[in-house]
Design an enzyme around this catalytic site. Structure first.
Site, mmCIF file in Angstrom:
data_model
loop_
_atom_site.group_PDB
_atom_site.id
_atom_site.type_symbol
_atom_site.label_atom_id
_atom_site.label_comp_id
_atom_site.label_asym_id
_atom_site.label_seq_id
_atom_site.Cartn_x
_atom_site.Cartn_y
_atom_site.Cartn_z
ATOM 1 N N TYR A 35 0.568 18.488 1.245
ATOM 2 C CA TYR A 35 1.221 17.183 1.401
ATOM 3 C C TYR A 35 2.702 17.434 1.643
ATOM 4 C CZ TYR A 35 2.235 12.221 0.398
ATOM 5 O OH TYR A 35 2.620 10.895 0.475
ATOM 6 N N ASP B 159 -6.642 6.087 -0.166
ATOM 7 C CA ASP B 159 -5.466 6.406 -0.988
ATOM 8 C C ASP B 159 -5.354 5.491 -2.213
ATOM 9 O OD1 ASP B 159 -3.271 8.004 -1.667
ATOM 10 O OD2 ASP B 159 -1.872 6.544 -0.860
HETATM 11 C C1 0GY Z 1 -0.637 10.052 -2.153
HETATM 12 C C2 0GY Z 1 0.746 9.772 -2.304
HETATM 13 C C3 0GY Z 1 1.695 9.956 -3.208
HETATM 14 C C4 0GY Z 1 1.617 10.559 -4.467
HETATM 15 C C5 0GY Z 1 0.883 11.600 -4.760
HETATM 16 O O1 0GY Z 1 0.454 13.491 -5.985
HETATM 17 C C6 0GY Z 1 1.034 12.421 -5.973
HETATM 18 O O2 0GY Z 1 1.730 12.018 -6.901
HETATM 19 O O3 0GY Z 1 -0.051 11.998 -3.930
HETATM 20 C C7 0GY Z 1 3.012 9.526 -2.774
HETATM 21 O O4 0GY Z 1 3.814 9.111 -3.622
HETATM 22 O O5 0GY Z 1 3.307 9.573 -1.565
HETATM 23 O O6 0GY Z 1 -1.001 10.968 -1.434
HETATM 24 O O7 0GY Z 1 -1.480 9.345 -2.658
#
Ligand code: 0GY
Length: 299
Positions: free
Chosen positions: A158, A251
């Site tokens: 990510y 999501d």
């Molecule tokens: C997502 C998005 C977010 C958060 C997380 O791991 C996480 O805390 O994934 C975000 O804040 O963009 O991918 O659901």
């Protein structure tokens, strides 16, 4: 009273999404969603960057059924750090309908990895979004990658589009299948054939071990609901260019959405715009996620 209070600006997930107009094919997989807590049972990590509202497994199963999906892939979020207990609990209570992506530290034992595998974990996630982590996982990436490769797992990454040039070589050096969250978070106010998104397309084109989630129009869009039209050219380009290597997810429960909370039915209704044929929809929603997460059931 829970020991955890969500952040003051935290938007809770939509309490009653409508029915989508698009009916997912039977067997469809929501391949990116999260389970949060409940915090009193599965406490949030001490070093978390946000405190969410609880989003327990029962709510996720109800949403899955309501939207017309069959399976979930639950992805570990940073608010639970590398404590995968809530994830494992959800997988173990999913009647085989959920698989997972965990977050692990480099000191995890082989026995612990085996336990995660038995619960249904098939990948690990590395988060490079700076607002979500204190230290980028660069050092441990290759070490963990080598170990999880032996289990047949993949790596989920990510990151935000502006970071891709600096991370490109690190990513292409990875030895496993690599799944990119949310198309590498493009800035959709830029051109779909501009230099920023072209670099992402090049990464996908030149590295056939790379997959992309064509998820999160609600995060990427400037136009917003209900159609999120400005995101569609980006997602459609990826689906049509790499139909065998794309995944889709809601999501849910949409962590860190600050401006609006999507109605999940609207997100499902984006699918036929980014995957306009029945054949593409089947690959996106069934064939691809089944190959990656339920290979044992299709072989
Ligand atoms: C997502 C998005 C977010 C958060 C997380 O791991 C996480 O805390 O994934 C975000 O804040 O963009 O991918 O659901």
């Amino acid at each position: 009273m829970s020991q955890f209070t969500p952040d003051a600006d935290w938007l809770p997930f939509h309490p009653a999404p409508g029915k989508p107009n698009f009916t997912p094919p039977v067997g469809a997989v929501d391949a990116h969603c999260h389970v949060f807590g409940p915090g009193d049972t599965f406490p949030y990590a001490e070093k978390r960057k946000y405190t969410p509202c609880d989003a327990p497994k029962e709510k996720l199963w109800a949403l899955r059924d309501h939207l017309g999906f069959t399976r979930n892939v639950i992805v570990q979020a940073t608010c639970h750090g590398s404590d995968n207990s809530a994830l494992v609990d959800a997988l173990q209570h999913s009647a085989g309908k959920a698989r997972g992506v965990a977050t692990v530290d480099r000191d995890i034992s082989d026995a612990e990895l085996d336990t995660l595998h038995a619960a249904g974990v098939r990948g690990v996630r590395f988060n490079f979004v700076k607002r979500l982590v204190d230290t980028l996982p660069v050092d441990s990436l290759h070490e963990i990658a080598g170990r999880i490769k032996a289990l047949g797992w993949h790596i989920v990454i990510y990151f935000e589009a502006a970071e891709l040039p600096g991370l490109y070589d690190l990513f292409t050096g990875l030895p496993t299948t690599v799944v990119i969250d949310h198309m590498g978070r493009p800035d959709v106010s830029k051109a779909v054939d501009g230099p920023e998104f072209e670099l992402f397309v090049k990464l996908m084109a030149e590295n056939t071990n790379f997959w992309s989630k064509v998820s999160c129009p609600e995060r990427l869009s400037f136009e917003g609901p209900p159609h999120y039209s400005d995101v569609i050219p980006f997602a459609r380009r990826i689906v049509e260019s790499f139909p065998e290597r794309v995944l889709w997810g809601t999501d849910w429960p949409h962590p860190n959405m600050k401006n609006h909370m999507p109605n999940d039915a609207h997100l499902v209704d984006v699918i036929p715009h980014i995957a306009p044929t029945i054949e593409l929809q089947k690959k996106l929603l069934i064939d691809n996620p089944m190959r990656l997460y339920w290979a044992d059931e299709i072989n």
